[in-house]
Design an enzyme around this catalytic site. Structure first.
Site, PDB file in Angstrom:
ATOM      1  NE  ARG A  41      27.385  46.448  29.190  1.00 38.92           N
ATOM      2  CZ  ARG A  41      28.077  46.813  30.245  1.00 38.92           C
ATOM      3  NH1 ARG A  41      29.015  47.746  30.125  1.00 38.92           N
ATOM      4  NH2 ARG A  41      27.848  46.273  31.427  1.00 38.92           N
ATOM      5  CD  GLU A  66      33.365  44.490  24.676  1.00 40.96           C
ATOM      6  OE1 GLU A  66      32.700  45.525  24.461  1.00 40.96           O
ATOM      7  OE2 GLU A  66      33.671  44.090  25.806  1.00 40.96           O
ATOM      8  CG  HIS A  89      34.846  46.075  28.429  1.00 35.08           C
ATOM      9  ND1 HIS A  89      33.679  45.531  27.954  1.00 35.08           N
ATOM     10  CD2 HIS A  89      34.484  46.810  29.516  1.00 35.08           C
ATOM     11  CE1 HIS A  89      32.663  45.911  28.711  1.00 35.08           C
ATOM     12  NE2 HIS A  89      33.121  46.694  29.659  1.00 35.08           N
TER      13      HIS A  89
END
Length: 333
Positions: free
Chosen positions: A244, A272, A291
């Site tokens: 993360r 993000e 991602h």
């Protein structure tokens, strides 16, 4: 259960088509009485009649929050089976309080993340980003400058499902990686059983050629790699983050990368997505990916297959392999 459980699908239609392609959907239909797709738009709530008889809620990306409000409309619900990774952002504690079992396909999602991490470890060990930047400028590295992976020290932050998978692959590699582990929940005895040396996070940062992050996103892990710890990294070290973005201080990392001291391979960032004008997009020693470490494209049906297997286990009254317990929420990603 003697009869097929009544099941409601709760994910976006585009995701459903990827996660449950026709053969998997056909198999699911033999295992459960599948109700129409649960509408996930908050302005267009799920049909009450579908939830009212639901015994299984099969969720995926785009699922609604399974909270007290939804539970009030699903009095017969016995299981929430998630055809994706973490459940901590959509399954509320009330679910466990009601005795409903919860399952995640995180095991199925872990394999691609381990593969992705290992690919970046190999690139990082060779300082591939710097070599590529030099090559674009017409400069070839001399042999004394070339680096290989043999004997590299890899620091693994977090003995999570993915962290343990990475450790196993590192130790099985022919490169003779030396593996350090930082994880407050792992004992020295457990670390020895994994084949790694347990150290504190400061020592891991100072001693590693490559640091790869596999810790959960918790209040106490925010900026786990802050400016001070990033400053402990060796010159030429690399940071890999497939966990993360909040675990790393983005601006502090950008300064280290901008100085050319540290390389970074980031599949997740804070924020993000990272703004297009952010300096990390411009640095030759930084690889940013959107991602994509987890299941992608054709791999996504692995999640569906895992979830369908869980439906079969639930219908047969067997334990769920991907069971998530409320106590796990404090430690999972």
């Amino acid at each position: 259960m003697a009869e097929r459980p009544k099941l409601v699908l709760a994910m976006r239609q585009d995701i459903l088509d990827l996660v449950l392609p026709a053969p998997l959907r056909a198999r699911l239909d033999t295992l459960a009485d599948v109700h129409p797709l649960l509408v996930t738009d908050a302005a267009d709530p799920a049909p009450a009649e579908a939830l009212g008889s639901a015994e299984v809620l099969l969720t995926g990306w785009g699922a609604p929050e399974v909270d007290a409000g939804l539970l009030a409309r699903a009095p017969r619900l016995g299981a929430v089976i998630h055809a994706a990774g973490t459940v901590k952002y959509h399954v509320h504690p009330e679910v466990w309080e009601r005795g409903i079992v919860v399952s995640s396909a995180a095991d199925a999602n872990a394999g691609p993340v381990v593969d992705f991490t290992m690919a970046t470890v190999v690139l990082a060990a060779r300082r591939a980003l710097g070599a590529a930047a030099d090559y674009r400028r017409g400069r070839l590295p001399t042999y004394p400058e070339r680096r290989g992976a043999d004997g590299a020290v890899i620091g693994v932050i977090g003995a999570s499902r993915i962290g343990r998978g990475v450790i196993a692959r590192l130790l099985a590699a022919e490169s003779g990686f030396r593996v350090l582990l930082a994880d407050p929940y792992v004992s020295a005895q457990d670390a020895a059983a994994l084949g790694v040396r347990l150290v504190d996070l400061d020592e891991l940062c100072a001693a590693s050629d490559i640091v790869t992050i596999h810790a959960p996103d918790l209040p106490e892990t925010r900026h786990l790699l802050d400016a001070r710890r990033l400053g402990l990294l060796r010159d030429g070290a690399a940071v890999i983050n497939t966990a993360r973005g909040r675990l790393v201080d983005t601006e502090a990392l950008a300064r280290e990368c901008g100085a050319g001291r540290v390389d970074a391979y980031l599949d997740v960032t804070e924020p993000e997505p990272l703004p297009v004008e952010h300096v990390l997009h411009t640095l030759p020693n930084v690889l940013l990916t959107p991602h994509i470490a987890g299941c992608q494209g054709s791999e996504v049906q692995r999640l569906g297959a895992y979830a369908v297997d869980e439906v079969e286990r639930f219908g047969a009254g067997r334990p769920l392999l991907g069971a998530v317990h409320v106590a796990d929420l404090a430690r999972i990603a």
